[in-house]
Design a protein around this motif. Structure first.
Motif, mmCIF file in Angstrom:
data_model
loop_
_atom_site.group_PDB
_atom_site.id
_atom_site.type_symbol
_atom_site.label_atom_id
_atom_site.label_comp_id
_atom_site.label_asym_id
_atom_site.label_seq_id
_atom_site.Cartn_x
_atom_site.Cartn_y
_atom_site.Cartn_z
ATOM 1 N N VAL A 290 -0.344 -0.649 -4.838
ATOM 2 C CA VAL A 290 -1.477 0.244 -5.089
ATOM 3 C C VAL A 290 -1.277 1.593 -4.418
ATOM 4 C CG1 VAL A 290 -3.992 0.452 -5.011
ATOM 5 C CG2 VAL A 290 -2.949 -1.818 -4.970
ATOM 6 N N GLY A 291 -1.397 2.661 -5.192
ATOM 7 C CA GLY A 291 -1.283 4.008 -4.646
ATOM 8 C C GLY A 291 -2.598 4.760 -4.717
ATOM 9 N N GLU A 292 -2.897 5.257 -5.913
ATOM 10 C CA GLU A 292 -4.035 6.158 -6.109
ATOM 11 C C GLU A 292 -5.343 5.679 -5.465
ATOM 12 O OE1 GLU A 292 -4.492 7.508 -10.131
ATOM 13 O OE2 GLU A 292 -6.532 8.222 -9.780
ATOM 14 N N VAL B 122 12.790 -4.790 -7.665
ATOM 15 C CA VAL B 122 13.385 -4.450 -8.951
ATOM 16 C C VAL B 122 12.257 -4.258 -9.968
ATOM 17 C CG1 VAL B 122 15.032 -5.163 -10.723
ATOM 18 C CG2 VAL B 122 15.475 -5.722 -8.329
ATOM 19 N N GLU B 123 12.130 -3.032 -10.440
ATOM 20 C CA GLU B 123 11.002 -2.669 -11.314
ATOM 21 C C GLU B 123 11.364 -2.736 -12.789
ATOM 22 O OE1 GLU B 123 8.468 0.690 -10.224
ATOM 23 O OE2 GLU B 123 8.740 1.482 -12.237
ATOM 24 N N THR B 124 10.489 -3.380 -13.548
ATOM 25 C CA THR B 124 10.741 -3.580 -14.976
ATOM 26 C C THR B 124 9.536 -3.119 -15.794
ATOM 27 O OG1 THR B 124 9.770 -5.796 -15.029
ATOM 28 C CG2 THR B 124 12.090 -5.650 -14.402
ATOM 29 N N ALA C 228 0.853 -1.197 0.000
ATOM 30 C CA ALA C 228 0.000 0.000 0.000
ATOM 31 C C ALA C 228 0.884 1.241 0.000
ATOM 32 C CB ALA C 228 -0.906 -0.022 1.221
ATOM 33 N N GLU C 229 0.599 2.142 -0.924
ATOM 34 C CA GLU C 229 1.499 3.278 -1.149
ATOM 35 C C GLU C 229 0.973 4.595 -0.584
ATOM 36 O OE1 GLU C 229 4.259 3.398 -4.453
ATOM 37 O OE2 GLU C 229 2.886 4.863 -5.358
ATOM 38 N N ILE C 230 1.923 5.387 -0.067
ATOM 39 C CA ILE C 230 1.634 6.737 0.407
ATOM 40 C C ILE C 230 2.198 7.711 -0.617
ATOM 41 C CG2 ILE C 230 2.140 8.407 2.238
ATOM 42 C CD1 ILE C 230 1.879 6.073 4.201
ATOM 43 N N LYS C 231 1.287 8.363 -1.334
ATOM 44 C CA LYS C 231 1.689 9.199 -2.484
ATOM 45 C C LYS C 231 0.759 10.397 -2.556
ATOM 46 C CE LYS C 231 0.829 7.421 -6.722
ATOM 47 N NZ LYS C 231 1.089 6.699 -7.983
ATOM 48 N N ARG C 232 1.312 11.603 -2.517
ATOM 49 C CA ARG C 232 0.471 12.811 -2.545
ATOM 50 C C ARG C 232 0.106 13.238 -3.958
ATOM 51 N NH1 ARG C 232 4.097 13.927 1.570
ATOM 52 N NH2 ARG C 232 3.087 13.975 3.614
HETATM 53 O O1 LIG Z 1 -1.077 5.030 -8.056
HETATM 54 P P1 LIG Z 1 -1.047 3.687 -8.723
HETATM 55 O O2 LIG Z 1 -1.486 3.737 -10.169
HETATM 56 O O3 LIG Z 1 -1.771 2.661 -7.916
HETATM 57 O O4 LIG Z 1 0.496 3.234 -8.804
HETATM 58 C C1 LIG Z 1 1.244 2.906 -7.655
HETATM 59 C C2 LIG Z 1 2.707 2.659 -8.039
HETATM 60 O O5 LIG Z 1 2.762 1.517 -8.839
HETATM 61 C C3 LIG Z 1 3.319 3.866 -8.752
HETATM 62 O O6 LIG Z 1 3.266 4.942 -7.868
HETATM 63 C C4 LIG Z 1 4.758 3.641 -9.199
HETATM 64 C C5 LIG Z 1 5.276 2.496 -9.716
HETATM 65 N N1 LIG Z 1 6.574 2.639 -9.994
HETATM 66 C C6 LIG Z 1 6.967 3.881 -9.660
HETATM 67 C C7 LIG Z 1 8.239 4.469 -9.719
HETATM 68 C C8 LIG Z 1 8.351 5.761 -9.265
HETATM 69 C C9 LIG Z 1 7.252 6.458 -8.777
HETATM 70 C C10 LIG Z 1 5.984 5.868 -8.698
HETATM 71 C C11 LIG Z 1 5.847 4.565 -9.137
#
Ligand SMILES: O=P(O)(O)OC[C@@H](O)[C@@H](O)c1c[nH]c2ccccc12
Length: 256
Positions: free
Chosen positions: A237-239, A163-165, A52-56
């Motif tokens: 999940v963020g938004e 690791v993001e791809t 779970a993401e914290i994103k403004r």
């Molecule tokens: O808000 P969303 O669509 O649920 O996405 C969350 C997250 O995957 C997204 O914030 C993210 C994925 N990779 C990133 C890299 C940098 C910044 C942000 C991200």
């Protein structure tokens, strides 16, 4: 855009370094109690795990939520059944900070991810010093030597790299690193375009035993079901959580 986001994040880290030199951050990192085992927390289970993401805000979606008290939101996520908390620490476009991460760390006992554009060892030490258990590495932003160096440092500090791809080639690079936790971001960080089916197309390419994370564009339980059917062990999940009711969304997502 990804190159610019990364260059800015590195420049901002350089200004912090002028105030707080590497040696100081390094000893703060080493003085921390051991990191939480994020691989254990995210181990595949009967239900999907939620990071779970914290994103403004974000460059693609603009302003999302004010989030005056990130610690309180993190506690709500924990209560709602999240398996880990992601904290955006990038300040310019995402409105986050390392102070957010520190306050979240103090508020929950879940593993905490530093979500940022990490390209230098200094940023990795900062993450650990602030209490991060996980650090995001975006393959598209890093050459192979840097990717290896940062991956090794994260591991050495007892943390886990997510690791993001965003392509088959990047997934192969993640596999070659020996990454145990690999994400596929549905959003292209260069164009900001969304491709919800990318995860499904890449699912077979994950190395044996790696934890498979589907990132971005989860707004409803149907989106979770879509990723789950394609083989996701976890979703990031963020938004949906910062703009909607986090408890009811988390329970709907985990009921899939
Ligand atoms: O808000 P969303 O669509 O649920 O996405 C969350 C997250 O995957 C997204 O914030 C993210 C994925 N990779 C990133 C890299 C940098 C910044 C942000 C991200």
């Amino acid at each position: 855009m990804l190159a610019e986001l990364t260059a800015n994040a590195v420049a901002d880290a350089e200004s912090r370094r002028a105030e707080r030199p590497l040696a100081e951050v390094e000893s703060a990192a080493l003085a921390r109690p051991a990191a939480i085992d994020a691989l254990a927390a995210l181990r595949p289970a009967q239900h999907v795990k939620v990071i779970a993401e914290i994103k403004r805000s974000s460059p693609s979606r603009g302003s999302l939520a004010a989030i005056d008290d990130p610690a309180a939101l993190a506690r709500t996520y924990e209560l709602g059944g999240a398996s880990a908390i992601s904290v955006l620490t990038e300040g310019r476009k995402f409105g986050g900070s390392l102070a957010d991460l520190e306050s979240v760390r103090q508020a929950v006992s879940l593993p905490v991810l530093r979500k940022d554009f990490i390209a230098t060892p200094y940023q990795v030490f900062e993450a650990r010093a602030a209490g991060a258990d996980l650090v995001l590495l975006i393959v598209a932003a890093l050459d192979d030597d840097t990717l290896r160096e940062l991956y090794a440092l994260i591991t050495e500090l007892g943390m886990t790299a997510l690791v993001e791809t965003h392509s088959a080639d990047e997934l192969d690079r993640a596999a070659q690193l020996g990454a145990r936790l690999i994400g596929v971001n549905a959003r292209d960080l260069t164009t900001f375009e969304l491709d919800r089916d990318l995860f499904g197309r890449l699912a077979d390419r994950f190395p044996e035993g790696a934890i498979r994370v589907a990132e971005s564009a989860v707004l409803t339980a149907a989106d979770v079901a879509h990723y789950r059917a394609a083989g996701a062990d976890a979703v990031l999940v963020g938004e949906a959580l910062v703009t909607g009711d986090p408890i009811s969304n988390l329970s709907a997502f985990m009921a899939v």
